[in-house]
Design a protein around this motif. Structure first.
Motif, PDB file in Angstrom:
ATOM      1  N   ALA A 233     -65.268  -3.524 107.664  1.00 38.79           N
ATOM      2  CA  ALA A 233     -64.979  -3.974 109.030  1.00 38.79           C
ATOM      3  C   ALA A 233     -64.545  -5.435 109.057  1.00 38.79           C
ATOM      4  CB  ALA A 233     -66.200  -3.772 109.914  1.00 38.79           C
ATOM      5  N   SER A 250     -56.167  -6.346 108.666  1.00 41.98           N
ATOM      6  CA  SER A 250     -57.426  -5.629 108.470  1.00 41.98           C
ATOM      7  C   SER A 250     -57.138  -4.310 107.765  1.00 41.98           C
ATOM      8  CB  SER A 250     -58.104  -5.366 109.810  1.00 41.98           C
ATOM      9  OG  SER A 250     -57.351  -4.402 110.559  1.00 41.98           O
ATOM     10  N   LEU A 251     -58.188  -3.636 107.317  1.00 41.99           N
ATOM     11  CA  LEU A 251     -58.011  -2.334 106.679  1.00 41.99           C
ATOM     12  C   LEU A 251     -57.385  -1.349 107.663  1.00 41.99           C
ATOM     13  CD1 LEU A 251     -58.464  -0.685 104.103  1.00 41.99           C
ATOM     14  CD2 LEU A 251     -60.734  -0.107 104.975  1.00 41.99           C
ATOM     15  N   GLN A 252     -57.803  -1.394 108.918  1.00 40.91           N
ATOM     16  CA  GLN A 252     -57.239  -0.511 109.927  1.00 40.91           C
ATOM     17  C   GLN A 252     -55.776  -0.846 110.213  1.00 40.91           C
ATOM     18  OE1 GLN A 252     -58.603   2.303 111.176  1.00 40.91           O
ATOM     19  NE2 GLN A 252     -60.143   1.836 109.609  1.00 40.91           N
ATOM     20  N   ASP A 253     -55.416  -2.131 110.148  1.00 41.79           N
ATOM     21  CA  ASP A 253     -54.008  -2.515 110.301  1.00 41.79           C
ATOM     22  C   ASP A 253     -53.153  -1.840 109.233  1.00 41.79           C
ATOM     23  OD1 ASP A 253     -54.489  -4.194 112.463  1.00 41.79           O
ATOM     24  OD2 ASP A 253     -54.750  -5.975 111.204  1.00 41.79           O
ATOM     25  N   LYS A 255     -53.785   0.832 107.528  1.00 37.04           N
ATOM     26  CA  LYS A 255     -53.760   2.282 107.686  1.00 37.04           C
ATOM     27  C   LYS A 255     -52.892   2.720 108.871  1.00 37.04           C
ATOM     28  CE  LYS A 255     -58.265   3.276 105.577  1.00 37.04           C
ATOM     29  NZ  LYS A 255     -59.621   3.866 105.788  1.00 37.04           N
ATOM     30  N   LYS A 256     -52.874   1.929 109.947  1.00 34.33           N
ATOM     31  CA  LYS A 256     -52.211   2.368 111.174  1.00 34.33           C
ATOM     32  C   LYS A 256     -50.802   1.812 111.341  1.00 34.33           C
ATOM     33  CE  LYS A 256     -56.500   3.076 113.793  1.00 34.33           C
ATOM     34  NZ  LYS A 256     -57.304   2.655 114.989  1.00 34.33           N
ATOM     35  N   LYS A 260     -48.265   6.074 105.546  1.00 31.89           N
ATOM     36  CA  LYS A 260     -49.030   6.414 104.353  1.00 31.89           C
ATOM     37  C   LYS A 260     -48.112   7.083 103.321  1.00 31.89           C
ATOM     38  CE  LYS A 260     -52.963   9.162 102.735  1.00 31.89           C
ATOM     39  NZ  LYS A 260     -54.024  10.121 103.126  1.00 31.89           N
ATOM     40  N   TYR A 354     -55.754   2.801  99.460  1.00 28.26           N
ATOM     41  CA  TYR A 354     -57.104   2.887 100.018  1.00 28.26           C
ATOM     42  C   TYR A 354     -57.713   4.265  99.802  1.00 28.26           C
ATOM     43  CZ  TYR A 354     -53.961   4.278 103.877  1.00 28.26           C
ATOM     44  OH  TYR A 354     -52.946   4.826 104.629  1.00 28.26           O
ATOM     45  N   GLU A 360     -61.924   8.131 100.007  1.00 29.88           N
ATOM     46  CA  GLU A 360     -62.014   6.680 100.045  1.00 29.88           C
ATOM     47  C   GLU A 360     -62.172   6.120  98.640  1.00 29.88           C
ATOM     48  OE1 GLU A 360     -64.494   4.382 103.182  1.00 29.88           O
ATOM     49  OE2 GLU A 360     -65.806   4.654 101.445  1.00 29.88           O
TER      50      GLU A 360
END
Length: 550
Positions: A233, A250-253, A255-256, A260, A354, A360
């Protein structure tokens, strides 16, 4: 006194006796402590086996025989004290179990809280003797997790018949708060450990080619520093932009905001097979066998997409430098770099990964984010990625400047000049034999030889030649693996040769060599490519085995 559990055919002749070392368990108070010796003798009732326990000690008298037949019940059925004849099972520590790790000293394993002596089952194991011995002296669970077919009632019932004791509850180890490696993750017990701190280990030879995609637990581990603990997080990847402005993701950045992409790629340490070089002249570096290579399906964002987002152009030049979150106690972090053209190539398939095999990333493999550079030496695939910069020079990290370079056999530590050798990027053609193992015994007649082959730079392996007589004659092995695009053959090929042992043969000198799309082929011996760092060993792989008498 003999207590027999009724069976369909009664008690057969006792045909073998193996003595185990004395073992002690607590009996009712009136008997005190009693020493028992347990025979590896069996009585057969139909297709059942029953353990015969011979008690020798105070209170019961020498020669008392107790036959435990409770394994006739379903394995999932809990035992009750009333249903089990005789005294309770002895209690062993994990250290005592670990002592029994070979056939000469009996083979013990644990499952749950139970201890089993499986020595008499080793030769009967359908998966082969060598594989079951990997668990000797330890727990079965890590191995059964890899092979789900074991989780069946009849398998548990067979195992139950070999029970000899209960496992003593372990006292949790007290970590040293000053040990930088104290928080490293747990690892699979099958791994052959080269160093504990930092952790470097490879899968046993017998398991390397069992799976086209290497399970993450068995994927070779190459760490240079302690494994960092990262809060996903709070994680941020810093990317130096073309304008000088830093892009924070961020990790979510990741990924989104970026599509992919998935790629199947093998990673190989430059020191794979260094043990063969050490046998010629010791390099005083990790003595890897043939297991410092593994194959996985990686998922993540393309590095190219992230660099474009940071303002870089396709025709820019230079090097992309990576830094990890792993660091030593002085604050030095692991770093490496790759050419900018490789990073930006649409066909280069360089990932900020990732995911590994659809899951994961494990901590040992770079959680939460790592670089995967297909076709390039493992040292450039930086884990626990913290920062990306682009510049005219390579990374100034020790591991880019003073390690992972190749030299002539004539170069010594007194004469070496690291500035004169380029850093390893692409790796040469490689292959190795995984079955049978070195110094194994094989039966006359049919023989299966297995192994892997891989080449760097996206060059596809097109042939593997196998010899049973040290290279005098050759046979072509069958290759298996995914279809790959020309110039993007990042994954390894597994190969297999089904052949016959010539009549009268007492010993085989098995050799393999691979050929790639550039018709590069492995050199025949190690000595001419020996170097002070013990890297780039891709000589013919040789295994000597002995043929059993008919």
């Amino acid at each position: 006194m003999i207590q027999l559990i009724p069976g369909r055919t009664g008690l057969c002749a006792l045909h073998k006796i193996y003595w185990w070392r004395p073992m002690t368990w607590k009996t009712p108070a009136c008997l005190g402590w009693t020493t028992y010796r347990s025979h590896g003798t069996w009585s057969h009732t139909g297709n059942r086996r029953r353990r015969i326990m011979v008690a020798a000690g105070a209170g019961l008298g020498v020669g008392t025989i107790l036959i435990y037949g409770n394994h006739h019940r379903k394995a999932a059925e809990p035992e009750s004290p009333a249903s089990t004849p005789g005294p309770p099972f002895p209690v062993f520590t994990r250290q005592e179990v670990a002592h029994h790790d070979n056939e000469a000293n009996r083979v013990w394993v644990t499952y749950g809280t139970n201890v089993f002596d499986i020595t008499d089952f080793v030769e009967l194991h359908p998966g082969g003797k060598s594989k079951i011995l990997l668990a000797a002296g330890g727990a079965l669970e890590p191995f059964w997790a890899l092979y789900a077919m074991h989780n069946q009632e009849h398998v548990l019932e067979i195992l139950h018949g070999y029970k000899i004791g209960e496992l003593s509850p372990d006292e949790p180890p007290q970590p040293n708060p000053e040990d930088p490696y104290a928080k490293d993750p747990s690892r699979h017990p099958a791994l052959h450990v080269n160093t504990l701190k930092p952790f470097n280990a490879e899968p046993p030879v017998e398991l390397i080619s069992e799976n086209y995609l290497t399970p993450s637990q068995l994927f070779f581990k190459r760490n240079h520093l302690p494994v960092p603990e990262v809060d996903p997080a709070a994680y941020r990847l810093r990317v130096q932009g073309a304008s000088g402005k830093t892009l924070s993701l961020s990790l979510q950045d990741i990924k989104k905001k970026f599509p992919k992409h998935e790629v199947t790629a093998a990673l190989q340490c430059a020191g794979n097979r260094r043990g063969e070089m050490n046998a010629i002249k010791n390099t005083n570096r990790l003595g890897w066998n043939v297991g410092a290579i593994s194959n996985a399906r990686w998922g993540g964002a393309r590095l190219r997409d992230v660099l474009l987002k940071a303002g870089y152009k396709q025709d820019d030049e230079g090097h992309v430098c990576f830094e990890g979150l792993d660091r030593d106690q002085s604050g030095t972090v692991y770093g490496a770099s790759i050419p900018f053209k490789k990073a930006m190539s649409p066909e280069g398939d360089v990932l900020l990964a990732y995911e590994m095999n659809g899951e994961e990333l494990p901590r040992d493999h770079g959680f939460p984010l790592r670089v995967v550079v297909p076709g390039i030496v493992g040292a450039r695939n930086v884990k626990w990625l913290a920062q990306i910069t682009v510049g005219p020079e390579e990374s100034q990290s020790h591991w880019q400047q003073k390690d992972y370079k190749g030299f002539s056999p004539s170069v010594t530590w007194d004469t070496v000049d690291f500035s004169r050798a380029p850093a390893i990027q692409d790796l040469p053609i490689q292959s190795a034999i995984t079955e049978p193992c070195q110094n194994a015994s094989v039966s006359p007649g049919e023989l299966t030889v297995k192994g892997y082959a891989w080449s760097g730079g996206g060059r596809e392996v097109i042939r593997v030649d196998v010899s049973l007589d040290g290279g005098k004659s050759w046979k072509v092995a069958k290759l298996t693996g995914e279809e790959q695009l020309p110039g993007r053959a990042w994954a390894w090929k597994l190969w297999q040769l089904n052949t016959c042992v010539p009549a009268g043969t007492k010993e085989l000198n098995i050799v393999c060599k691979a050929v790639d799309t550039s018709y590069s082929v492995q050199p025949d011996t190690v000595k001419p490519i020996w170097n002070i760092l013990g890297v780039l060993n891709n000589a013919w792989h040789r295994v000597r085995v002995f043929v059993e008498e008919e």
